[in-house]
Design an enzyme around this catalytic site. Structure first.
Site, PDB file in Angstrom:
ATOM      1  N   HIS A  63       0.828  -1.274   0.206  1.00 33.63           N
ATOM      2  CA  HIS A  63      -0.280  -0.268  -0.021  1.00 33.63           C
ATOM      3  C   HIS A  63       0.879   1.151   0.150  1.00 33.63           C
ATOM      4  O   HIS A  63       1.539   1.048  -0.382  1.00 33.63           O
ATOM      5  CB  HIS A  63      -0.745  -0.067   1.093  1.00 33.63           C
ATOM      6  CG  HIS A  63      -0.693   0.545   2.722  1.00 33.63           C
ATOM      7  ND1 HIS A  63       0.426  -0.936   3.225  1.00 33.63           N
ATOM      8  CD2 HIS A  63      -0.412   1.156   3.434  1.00 33.63           C
ATOM      9  CE1 HIS A  63       1.090  -0.807   4.277  1.00 33.63           C
ATOM     10  NE2 HIS A  63       0.441   0.618   4.773  1.00 33.63           N
ATOM     11  N   ASP A  67       5.793   4.556   4.637  1.00 31.52           N
ATOM     12  CA  ASP A  67       6.727   3.523   5.611  1.00 31.52           C
ATOM     13  C   ASP A  67       6.707   2.454   4.946  1.00 31.52           C
ATOM     14  O   ASP A  67       7.950   1.465   4.908  1.00 31.52           O
ATOM     15  CB  ASP A  67       6.729   3.275   6.850  1.00 31.52           C
ATOM     16  CG  ASP A  67       4.999   3.071   6.890  1.00 31.52           C
ATOM     17  OD1 ASP A  67       4.106   3.430   6.623  1.00 31.52           O
ATOM     18  OD2 ASP A  67       4.824   2.075   8.043  1.00 31.52           O
TER      19      ASP A  67
END
EC number: 3.1.26.11
Length: 309
Positions: A63, A67
């Site tokens: 996604h 991060d």
């Protein structure tokens, strides 16, 4: 058998710490190298781990939270700079196409034509190349933005039984012919079938499940996996945060592994709130649900995929 191992590049969640870089996971699968979720600092971590851009044959992005994806521009530009000659397929949620385009061309650089975008959507597989010895399945997870987990599976095969080969008189080049063609005619006219001298051998499975709440798709991705790499952002005491942000606790990760019949559970994606002294609790809480081996990943770990069953 070819080397199959996970090289851990980063294990923190939203905020890196002194000991844990942002996400990054490199799966060496024989001659293939799959990079999962390259967060910030991935290039440097790869260098510390002795990995080169040319080792990457595929990238899988779960996604488009930073991060898990802010290392994409540097990774792609390094692939271009090093003139990697082979195709590098990149799977990512198609619903995040705008973010993919921004990251793909984040700055000016001398581009490369080897990057092959593979947006995923719905529930299904990714196109694989003739050189890839596995299928790639992507399933949607339950998170605050469109997110997908990935499952790599090699085809099922056969394990030859030496005593049966001797019994049927199959030897020398006939053994490889039997494996390759499924049957072999011997010099005396007898036809020996593969099933006479072998037993089915399940192909190895690797599953990668990042930011998600508990859901059936996570179990489906992990079903029968030899190795499951899964987020375990929180401990039990912060279960309310896990529920609110679409994440898992270590206990929930262990429950998914138990339901799926996983062989080796690898926990990662730890919140920066936890001190080193609290880290054994991740293993113990996951182990309360899952009775198999549990590894709490650390940066630059190398974890072997369990051998074929």
């Amino acid at each position: 058998m070819s080397v199959r191992e996970l090289v851990v590049l980063g294990t923190s969640s939203a905020v890196p710490t002194r000991r844990r870089n942002h996400n990054g996971y490199f799966l060496r699968w024989g001659g293939q190298g799959v990079l999962f979720d390259p967060g910030e600092g991935t290039q440097r971590q790869m260098r510390l781990a002795g990995l080169a851009a040319s080792d990457i044959t595929r990238i899988c992005v779960t996604h488009f939270h930073g991060d898990h994806s802010l290392g994409l521009p540097g990774t792609i530009q390094r692939i271009a700079r090093d003139q990697v000659p082979h195709p590098v397929r990149v799977a990512y949620p198609g619903a995040g196409e705008q973010y993919w385009r921004r990251l793909r061309h984040a700055t000016s650089f001398r581009d490369t034509g080897v990057i092959v975008p593979q947006p995923v959507g719905g529930s299904g597989g990714c196109p694989v190349g003739e050189d890839e010895p596995f299928t790639v399945t992507a399933l949607p997870l339950r998170h605050s933005v469109p997110a997908y987990g990935y499952r790599l599976k090699e085809p099922d095969g056969w394990r030859m039984l030496p005593e049966r080969l001797r019994e049927f008189g199959v030897r020398g080049p006939d053994v490889s012919r039997l494996q390759r063609e499924g049957s072999v005619e011997l010099a005396d006219g007898r036809v020996v079938e593969l099933a006479h001298c072998a037993v089915p051998r399940p192909g190895q499975v690797f599953a990668f499940v990042m930011d998600t709440g508990e859901c059936e798709q996570a179990v489906e991705l992990a079903q029968g996996a030899d190795m499951l790499v899964i987020e375990s952002t929180y401990l039990d005491s912060e279960e309310h945060l896990a529920r609110g942000y679409g994440h898992l606790t270590a206990r929930q990760a262990g429950r998914i592994a138990a339901r799926a019949g996983v062989r080796l559970l690898v926990l990662t994606h730890l919140s920066e709130r936890y001190e080193e002294s609290e880290e054994p609790n991740f293993v113990s809480q996951a182990g309360a649900e899952f009775d198999g081996p549990v590894v709490l990943a650390a940066d630059l770990d190398r974890i072997s995929v369990p051998g074929r069953r």
